[in-house]
Design an enzyme around this catalytic site. Sequence first.
Site, PDB file in Angstrom:
ATOM      1  N   HIS A 152      31.937  36.774  44.981  1.00  0.00           N
ATOM      2  CA  HIS A 152      32.255  36.120  46.250  1.00  0.00           C
ATOM      3  C   HIS A 152      31.759  36.909  47.460  1.00  0.00           C
ATOM      4  O   HIS A 152      31.815  36.410  48.582  1.00  0.00           O
ATOM      5  CB  HIS A 152      33.772  35.929  46.347  1.00  0.00           C
ATOM      6  CG  HIS A 152      34.192  34.597  46.889  1.00  0.00           C
ATOM      7  ND1 HIS A 152      33.389  33.474  46.863  1.00  0.00           N
ATOM      8  CD2 HIS A 152      35.357  34.202  47.479  1.00  0.00           C
ATOM      9  CE1 HIS A 152      34.045  32.444  47.402  1.00  0.00           C
ATOM     10  NE2 HIS A 152      35.222  32.861  47.785  1.00  0.00           N
ATOM     11  N   ASN A 201      38.872  32.863  53.360  1.00  0.00           N
ATOM     12  CA  ASN A 201      39.408  31.553  53.737  1.00  0.00           C
ATOM     13  C   ASN A 201      39.628  31.410  55.237  1.00  0.00           C
ATOM     14  O   ASN A 201      39.921  30.307  55.711  1.00  0.00           O
ATOM     15  CB  ASN A 201      40.728  31.295  53.012  1.00  0.00           C
ATOM     16  CG  ASN A 201      40.551  31.146  51.513  1.00  0.00           C
ATOM     17  OD1 ASN A 201      39.455  31.299  50.985  1.00  0.00           O
ATOM     18  ND2 ASN A 201      41.623  30.849  50.824  1.00  0.00           N
ATOM     19  N   ASP A 207      27.800  32.836  48.549  1.00  0.00           N
ATOM     20  CA  ASP A 207      27.637  32.556  47.127  1.00  0.00           C
ATOM     21  C   ASP A 207      27.795  31.057  46.878  1.00  0.00           C
ATOM     22  O   ASP A 207      28.268  30.315  47.743  1.00  0.00           O
ATOM     23  CB  ASP A 207      28.685  33.331  46.322  1.00  0.00           C
ATOM     24  CG  ASP A 207      30.097  32.936  46.725  1.00  0.00           C
ATOM     25  OD1 ASP A 207      30.796  32.294  45.917  1.00  0.00           O
ATOM     26  OD2 ASP A 207      30.516  33.255  47.854  1.00  0.00           O
TER      27      ASP A 207
END
Length: 209
Positions: free
Chosen positions: A32, A79, A104
């Site tokens: 990530h 997030n 990603d």
Amino acid sequence: MGGTANLDSAGAPIRLIVGLGNPGVEYAWTPHNLGFMGVDAIAERAGIRVQRPEAKSLVGLGQFGGREIALAKPHTMMNLSGLAVRDLLERLECGPAAMVVLCDDVALPWGMLRIREGGSAGGHNGLKSIIGTIGSSEFARVRMGIQPDHPVDDLAAFVLRPMRKAELEIAAEMAEQAAEAVELILTRGIAEAMNRFNRRVPPPDESEI
């Protein structure tokens, strides 16, 4: 960065290059965080130090591909990337069209790049946060493939686990390719970058159909 830093020496808008990831050593080598790795690859090529805390990010200013750029790694969690991006755009006094986001992509096999001018978040929480917070999806993105090669029950756990040695080698190659793609976007435009890098997707193996 200030209000006078929004134009380069040629009078063109500064390009904001944002790599997405999660801050903290525990996330440094996870799939990530490929966006961070892409920004690091650009920084190394351009001799830019991405170390200044600003706009909820680590930021570095310099030249790349003949343009003034701002490199940024948001230090919100993934997030909440939109909060940092909104502040960065405001401080640079530029719009989403002057931004390239590196991230990603679990929909692309390992080693593949996909460049897009805009579009949906494609299920990526960082992109979803950016689009929702700035109210626009009209920014370029360079997506780097991390698709599992086997069924995965917990996708969140997959993208947040440390990469294996072979994956790290591919990730490093993709980060370098992402840096090349960004340089091409800056020098020749996104259409040429898409033509060059999006062709790297091989045809499906007929034995697997």
